[in-house]
Scaffold this motif. Structure first.
Motif, PDB file in Angstrom:
ATOM      1  N   GLY A  62      -0.481   6.652   5.422  1.00 14.28           N
ATOM      2  CA  GLY A  62      -0.817   5.753   4.332  1.00 14.28           C
ATOM      3  C   GLY A  62      -1.473   6.489   3.188  1.00 14.28           C
ATOM      4  O   GLY A  62      -1.892   7.642   3.330  1.00 14.28           O
ATOM      5  N   GLU A  86       6.470  -4.370  -1.517  1.00 12.73           N
ATOM      6  CA  GLU A  86       7.795  -4.035  -1.001  1.00 12.73           C
ATOM      7  C   GLU A  86       8.356  -5.256  -0.256  1.00 12.73           C
ATOM      8  O   GLU A  86       7.637  -5.895   0.499  1.00 12.73           O
ATOM      9  CB  GLU A  86       7.708  -2.836  -0.041  1.00 12.73           C
ATOM     10  CG  GLU A  86       7.368  -1.526  -0.712  1.00 12.73           C
ATOM     11  CD  GLU A  86       8.516  -0.955  -1.526  1.00 12.73           C
ATOM     12  OE1 GLU A  86       9.641  -1.501  -1.414  1.00 12.73           O
ATOM     13  OE2 GLU A  86       8.293   0.001  -2.268  1.00 12.73           O
ATOM     14  N   PHE A  99       1.740   2.627  10.024  1.00 13.18           N
ATOM     15  CA  PHE A  99       1.651   2.719   8.565  1.00 13.18           C
ATOM     16  C   PHE A  99       0.515   1.810   8.080  1.00 13.18           C
ATOM     17  O   PHE A  99       0.511   0.605   8.332  1.00 13.18           O
ATOM     18  CB  PHE A  99       2.979   2.315   7.922  1.00 13.18           C
ATOM     19  CG  PHE A  99       4.063   3.325   8.156  1.00 13.18           C
ATOM     20  CD1 PHE A  99       4.298   4.339   7.243  1.00 13.18           C
ATOM     21  CD2 PHE A  99       4.832   3.280   9.312  1.00 13.18           C
ATOM     22  CE1 PHE A  99       5.290   5.284   7.459  1.00 13.18           C
ATOM     23  CE2 PHE A  99       5.823   4.226   9.546  1.00 13.18           C
ATOM     24  CZ  PHE A  99       6.049   5.225   8.619  1.00 13.18           C
ATOM     25  N   THR A 115       3.728  -2.723  -6.680  1.00 10.15           N
ATOM     26  CA  THR A 115       3.437  -2.046  -5.419  1.00 10.15           C
ATOM     27  C   THR A 115       4.030  -2.763  -4.218  1.00 10.15           C
ATOM     28  O   THR A 115       4.187  -2.166  -3.156  1.00 10.15           O
ATOM     29  CB  THR A 115       1.917  -1.936  -5.216  1.00 10.15           C
ATOM     30  OG1 THR A 115       1.330  -3.240  -5.293  1.00 10.15           O
ATOM     31  CG2 THR A 115       1.278  -1.048  -6.275  1.00 10.15           C
ATOM     32  N   THR A 137      -3.364  -6.387   1.182  1.00 14.90           N
ATOM     33  CA  THR A 137      -2.868  -7.556   0.466  1.00 14.90           C
ATOM     34  C   THR A 137      -4.055  -8.368  -0.043  1.00 14.90           C
ATOM     35  O   THR A 137      -5.216  -8.034   0.200  1.00 14.90           O
ATOM     36  CB  THR A 137      -2.002  -8.421   1.382  1.00 14.90           C
ATOM     37  OG1 THR A 137      -2.820  -8.873   2.480  1.00 14.90           O
ATOM     38  CG2 THR A 137      -0.830  -7.614   1.942  1.00 14.90           C
ATOM     39  N   ASN A 183      -7.564   0.072  -2.996  1.00 12.90           N
ATOM     40  CA  ASN A 183      -7.659   0.347  -1.566  1.00 12.90           C
ATOM     41  C   ASN A 183      -9.075   0.023  -1.090  1.00 12.90           C
ATOM     42  O   ASN A 183      -9.933  -0.394  -1.877  1.00 12.90           O
ATOM     43  CB  ASN A 183      -7.291   1.792  -1.251  1.00 12.90           C
ATOM     44  CG  ASN A 183      -8.131   2.800  -2.023  1.00 12.90           C
ATOM     45  OD1 ASN A 183      -9.326   2.610  -2.213  1.00 12.90           O
ATOM     46  ND2 ASN A 183      -7.509   3.874  -2.482  1.00 12.90           N
ATOM     47  N   GLU A 193      -1.008   0.394   4.920  1.00 12.22           N
ATOM     48  CA  GLU A 193      -0.656   0.195   3.514  1.00 12.22           C
ATOM     49  C   GLU A 193      -1.861  -0.283   2.709  1.00 12.22           C
ATOM     50  O   GLU A 193      -2.922  -0.596   3.261  1.00 12.22           O
ATOM     51  CB  GLU A 193       0.479  -0.840   3.405  1.00 12.22           C
ATOM     52  CG  GLU A 193       1.730  -0.478   4.196  1.00 12.22           C
ATOM     53  CD  GLU A 193       2.458   0.723   3.643  1.00 12.22           C
ATOM     54  OE1 GLU A 193       2.106   1.162   2.527  1.00 12.22           O
ATOM     55  OE2 GLU A 193       3.367   1.236   4.313  1.00 12.22           O
TER      56      GLU A 193
END
Length: 555
Positions: free
Chosen positions: A197, A444, A320, A442, A325, A357, A322
């Motif tokens: 990540g 996906e 992963f 950003t 959200t 983040n 990420e």
């Protein structure tokens, strides 16, 4: 008798030599002639005023130990005998050399002891056949590292927004707690877990939380620490790390930034790096499934890692991590704000921090709290977050001084971007005269119309300037560069050009189409654009809420 000579530790030798130099300097300071030279008149005054406590002679000088001036000296030939008739002048005792030899005797003894401790003696042969065998002297070694475990205090309850990751790691925790349950069933846990990540998403904290939840020792190493200038030292560090973990099993080994040592081997020789990587591969193959060791590693870029590390049996589980959200950002903010007095809608803060983040959110909360304290307020409010958001994202920037003409161009340029970002409802909190914080796409998967909306925003300032002035300023370079990158990705990576087969012509055609469409849209809504210019010129910023209200009022 076979005497095996082992490599003398360079650190001990350096320590002994350093101690010797320090002692030499000390002896020099003690033994050197430190007395100040005085005149006969000064000596006469000291004697007549009874200032002399002690007198002694040495090497043609007479020394006086005085009450106020310390030790002074005068050439003995200058002193008349009648002046010193009532003084007891003793010859100087030469005990300095005794101390000198005593100190160096201690140094020699320490050196002999250190040297002897490095010799091994084996009585394997009869006394009559005494032989001395000397092995090859090894290369100088870098300082060895003492690998020690740490007890992690980070729990999953301390980390917000990692629900999916936590589920993946629950098995690892249960395995470390109850390994016999898995062995009896014939199952084995992955030897290696790779956390993948971007920076700041909390990969290290997640690994620490696994160790804390499982209540096992945690061995932390950075991949960069294995990259040594000494041949063989990287491999040695890897071996030490795994040996220490095996002695404390069950345990977790965490290697941060593993791509520093685990990059692809592409033919360029780097014996030290390859030797370290080979040792890591060997160690991961070497420990048994029942050893109770789990290796967790983290990387920001899995694409550069060597395929041998990623194959089954090594890092065969990849997780992963990420960017969080909106709901995950809200959970993270709740963690950081639980001890800070606030009057906030945390959900609103979460919505305005798209692209942040975990580390950025922590910095944002801290900066807002510090601003609140500087303003002597008792609760953190939304205004504090809005004031420091750009500082956290972009750093503190000095506002450029604009001439009147430059200001007119800048107002028009930013008004075009405000219009486009509001029209296509892109996430932003405010746009100022000098910068904006429109978050790039950003999520996906990214849909074509979403990417095109972002490209139009980056072209809107240029289009607005040309409608009004027939030209644009050089500060458009950043927006133009971002627009080109997005267009290139659409054509070459996402197959979103006029055909699946990418081409340079397709890039140019897509860019020209989006620019023309944006220009047409701005020309149709010049009234709204002019209103945005007025607001920016007066207040030097405009919020999304005000921009939407202004647009709805005119439409």
């Amino acid at each position: 008798m076979n005497i095996t000579w082992r490599t003398f530790n360079r650190n001990q030798l350096i320590l002994i030599l350093s101690g010797g130099i320090i002692l030499l300097l000390l002896l020099f300071a003690l033994l050197r002639d430190s007395g100040d030279t005085i005149t006969l008149a000064e000596a006469t005054k000291l004697i007549e005023n009874n200032q002399i406590e002690k007198a002694f002679s040495d090497d043609g000088y007479t020394y006086f130990a005085t009450k106020e001036n310390g030790i002074v000296k005068i050439a003995s030939s200058q002193l008349p005998s009648e002046l010193t008739a009532n003084l007891l002048i003793e010859p100087k005792r030469g005990n300095g050399w005794i101390w000198f030899f005593l100190f160096f005797g201690l140094i020699g003894g320490a050196g002999f002891w250190a040297w002897k401790s490095k010799l091994g003696f084996e009585d394997d042969a009869p006394v009559a056949e005494t032989t001395v065998t000397k092995t090859a002297v090894a290369e100088p070694e870098a300082p060895s590292s003492n690998v020690t475990a740490v007890k992690s205090t980070v729990r999953f309850s301390d980390i917000g927004g990692i629900g999916d990751v936590k589920e993946e790691l629950e098995e690892i925790i249960d395995f470390l707690r109850n390994p016999k349950r898995y062995y009896s069933f014939g199952a084995r846990m992955p030897r290696g877990v790779l956390l993948v990540g971007p920076p700041g998403v909390g990969k290290t904290m997640i690994a620490k939380a696994v160790a804390a939840e499982a209540d096992v020792p945690f061995f932390y190493q950075s991949g960069a620490s294995f990259v040594q200038i000494y041949v063989g030292m990287g491999a040695k560090r890897v071996s030490e790390l795994f040996s220490a973990a095996k002695k404390n099993a069950p345990a977790i080994i965490f290697i941060d930034e593993i791509d520093a040592v685990g990059k692809k081997r592409e033919g360029g020789r780097n014996d030290e790096r390859e030797g370290t990587l080979n040792q890591l591969l060997t160690e991961m193959d070497g420990f048994e499934d029942t050893s109770g060791i789990v290796v967790i590693a983290a990387t920001n870029n899995i694409d550069v890692m060597d395929a041998a590390l990623l194959r089954a049996g090594r890092f065969d589980r990849r997780i992963f991590v990420e960017l969080p959200t909106a709901s995950e950002r809200e959970a993270i903010l709740n963690k950081y704000l639980r001890h800070i007095p606030n009057d906030l809608s945390i959900a609103e803060i979460a919505k305005m921090t798209v692209g942040f983040n975990g580390a950025s959110l922590a910095a944002l909360v801290n900066e807002a709290a510090l601003l609140c304290m500087r303003q002597n307020e008792i609760q953190v409010k939304l205004e504090h977050f809005l004031a420091v958001k750009d500082k956290v994202m972009f750093g503190k920037k000095k506002i450029a001084m604009l001439s009147d003409e430059q200001r007119r161009y800048q107002v028009r340029y930013q008004a075009g971007k405000v219009f486009a970002a509001t029209w296509f409802d892109l996430p932003f909190e405010k746009i100022t005269l000098t910068n904006d914080s429109i978050t790039p796409p950003t999520a996906e998967p990214q849909l074509r119309h979403e990417i095109e909306a972002h490209i139009r925003v980056h072209l809107a300032g240029i289009a607005a300037s040309h409608i009004r002035f027939g030209e644009h300023a050089s500060n458009a370079s950043h927006d133009l560069g971002v627009a080109k990158e997005l267009v290139h990705a659409m054509v070459y990576e996402y197959g979103m050009g006029s055909t699946i087969q990418p081409s340079v012509e397709d890039e140019a055609a897509l860019t020209d189409r989006l620019y023309t469409e944006m220009s047409t849209l701005l020309e149709r809504h010049e009234k709204i654009l002019s209103k945005f210019e007025t607001i920016l010129d007066e207040y030097e910023h405009i919020s999304k809420a005000l921009a939407k209200a202004t647009m709805n009022e005119i439409l």
